[in-house]
Write an enzyme that holds these catalytic residues in place. Structure first.
Site, short mmCIF file in Angstrom:
data_model
loop_
_atom_site.label_atom_id
_atom_site.label_comp_id
_atom_site.label_asym_id
_atom_site.label_seq_id
_atom_site.Cartn_x
_atom_site.Cartn_y
_atom_site.Cartn_z
N SER A 185 0.80 -1.22 0.00
CA SER A 185 0.00 0.00 0.00
C SER A 185 0.83 1.28 0.00
O SER A 185 0.33 2.34 -0.37
CB SER A 185 -0.94 0.01 1.21
OG SER A 185 -0.20 -0.10 2.41
N ASP A 353 -2.21 8.73 10.54
CA ASP A 353 -1.64 7.49 10.01
C ASP A 353 -0.14 7.69 9.88
O ASP A 353 0.33 8.53 9.12
CB ASP A 353 -2.27 7.19 8.65
CG ASP A 353 -1.82 5.88 8.03
OD1 ASP A 353 -0.79 5.33 8.44
OD2 ASP A 353 -2.51 5.40 7.11
N HIS A 356 1.21 5.40 6.03
CA HIS A 356 0.87 5.61 4.62
C HIS A 356 1.08 7.06 4.20
O HIS A 356 0.49 7.97 4.79
CB HIS A 356 -0.58 5.20 4.36
CG HIS A 356 -0.81 3.74 4.59
ND1 HIS A 356 -1.35 3.27 5.76
CD2 HIS A 356 -0.55 2.66 3.81
CE1 HIS A 356 -1.44 1.93 5.69
NE2 HIS A 356 -0.94 1.56 4.52
#
Length: 388
Positions: A185, A353, A356
Site C-alpha cells: 500500500s 496514520d 501511509h
C-alpha cells in the site's frame, strides 16, 4: 442518439460494401460505451446482451453472465455492465478483433469499491478503487483479438465496466520499454490518479520518468506480501511481458512481518529470491527496495531511523547475494525525514496514520527512488515534480 445507431455505424464502417473484411483492414481504434443508457457521441454502444460475432468483430463471449447496471457517473460513466463471472482465467470476456500490434487500452469502471482489470489471462491493472475510476495500460496483441474483463479487487463488490477506448500505437506487437513495480500500500496506485489524497510512490514515479524511454506499470497492491505477489497473479502478469531493457522494482516486507501472514524472515527472503531469479532469467534488470519507516520513527535527538524494521536486513542481504541493485529507501528516506524534522515529516503522511504517505509524501518518496536509481547509473529518468 439511440444506442442501436452506434452498432449500425460500426457495422457500416467495418463492412462498407458488404462481404468479409480482410484481416489487414480490421479497425484498430475503438471507443465503447457499455450499458443500456444513452450512448455518448463517438462511442459504440455495447449492452450486456451483445454476444461476440465475427461479423460484428466485438462482443461478450458469454453474455448470459453479464448484466446492465446503472452508474453514478456522467456521460459514458452513467451506466455500465457487470461481470457475473470473473477471474483472470475466466472465459467471460469482452472480445474485440484487432490487427496484431501494440495497443493502449483506457478503462473506465462503473460503480465499484475495488476492481482489477485482466486481459489475455493475466492482470493488467491492479485494484482500481472508487466509482468511475480511470486507468490505462499497453498490451501487445499477437492473436488478432483482445480478451478483457473486470475481476477481483475486493471480495463481495461488483465488477463493472462503463467504457473502453482502444488505440493502436504500433504494428509491432512488443511492449515499449517498461518499468514494472511490485509492492504494497505504500507503493500502490490510488484513484483518481491525478488528484488522489493518498498516494504510493509507485504511482508517482512516472513523474520522474522520461516518457520517451519508459512506460510505468505499477502492479503493487494494498496489504500485499511476498507470497501473495508471487502466487496470486501479479508476478505472472509481469513475467508474461517483461523483457531485456525493462526494469522490475520490488519492495515488500511491511505486511510480511505481520504475524497474521505467517511468514518468517527466512521464508520471506527465499520467496523474494525466487522472484528475483525468475525475473532475472528474462534478461530484465531487477531492483530491490526497502520500505520507508513510519512518520513517528524519531528518537529523542530528532533523528529518524527504522533500520531494524520490516525484514530490511534480509532485503539488503538478498540484493548482495543475487547481485542486483538496491534502493535502500528505508535509510535514504530516514535521512530526508531527519533533515526536514518531525513536523514536516508528519505532514507527508495521511492524517492520523504514521505508515501511509499522502500525495505529497508519495511524490517525495518517488523522488528519492528516482535520485538513487539515477545515481546508480540507470537511464530513462528526468527531473520533474508535480505542481501542488
Amino acid at each position: 442518439m439511440m444506442k442501436t445507431m452506434g452498432a449500425l455505424l460500426l457495422t457500416s464502417s467495418l463492412f462498407a460494401g458488404g462481404g468479409s473484411t480482410p484481416a489487414e483492414a480490421k479497425v484498430s481504434n475503438f471507443k465503447f460505451d457499455f450499458g443500456d443508457g444513452p450512448v455518448e457521441k463517438g462511442y459504440i454502444v455495447v449492452s450486456a446482451s451483445d454476444g461476440y460475432s465475427a461479423e460484428k468483430g466485438y462482443g461478450f463471449a458469454t453474455p448470459e453472465h453479464m448484466r446492465n447496471v446503472p452508474a453514478k457517473g456522467t456521460g459514458v460513466g452513467a451506466d455500465a455492465v457487470q461481470f457475473l463471472q470473473f477471474g483472470t482465467k475466466s472465459m467471460n470476456t469482452f472480445n474485440v478483433d484487432l490487427p496484431n500490434g501494440l495497443y493502449e487500452v483506457t478503462v473506465t469502471l462503473g460503480d465499484t469499491a475495488r476492481a482489477s482489470v485482466a486481459a489475455e489471462g493475466v492482470f493488467q491493472i491492479i485494484n482500481m478503487t472508487g466509482n468511475g475510476a480511470v486507468d490505462k495500460f499497453q498490451i501487445p496483441i499477437t492473436d488478432g483479438q483482445l480478451n478483457l474483463l473486470v475481476t477481483e479487487g475486493k471480495a463481495g463488490t461488483n465488477f463493472t465496466l462503463s467504457a473502453l477506448e482502444i488505440d493502436k500505437l504500433s504494428h509491432h506487437a512488443v511492449t515499449n520499454r517498461t518499468i514494472y513495480i511490485g509492492g504494497d500500500s505504500t507503493v500502490a496506485n490510488y484513484y483518481p490518479l491525478a488528484a488522489s489524497i493518498q498516494g504510493g510512490w509507485g504511482q508517482m514515479l512516472e513523474q520522474f520518468v522520461d516518457p520517451k524511454e519508459f512506460v510505468v506499470r505499477n502492479m503493487a497492491s494494498g496489504g500485499q506480501i511476498a507470497r501473495g505477489f508471487r502466487n496470486d497473479g501479479q508476478l505472472e502478469a509481469i513475467l508474461k511481458y517483461i523483457k531485456p531493457g525493462d526494469y522490475f522494482i520490488l519492495q515488500l516486507g511491511i505486511n510480511d512481518t505481520n504475524p497474521k501472514n505467517n511468514t518468517t524472515e527466512a521464508e520471506f527472503k527465499e520467496i523474494m529470491r525466487d522472484m528475483v531469479r525468475q525475473v532475472k532469467a528474462t534478461g530484465a534488470t531487477v531492483v530491490l527496495s526497502t520500505p520507508q519507516g513510519r512518520a513517528t520513527d524519531f528518537n529523542a535527538e530528532q533523528q529518524h531511523s527504522s533500520e531494524n524494521r520490516w525484514y530490511r536486513h534480509s532485503i539488503v542481504g538478498l540484493a548482495q547475494e543475487e547481485q542486483v541493485p538496491l534502493v535502500d529507501l528505508n535509510v535514504i528516506s530516514s535521512a530526508y525525514f531527519t533533515s526536514i524534522g518531525p513536523d514536516e515529516t508528519r505532514s507527508l503522511y495521511m492524517t492520523g496514520d504514521s505508515l501511509h504517505p499522502n500525495r505529497a509524501g508519495a511524490i517525495e518518496l518517488a523522488r528519492l527512488v528516482y535520485e538513487e536509481l539515477k545515481r546508480q547509473g540507470m537511464d530513462g529518468f528526468v527531473e520533474k515534480k508535480e505542481k501542488e
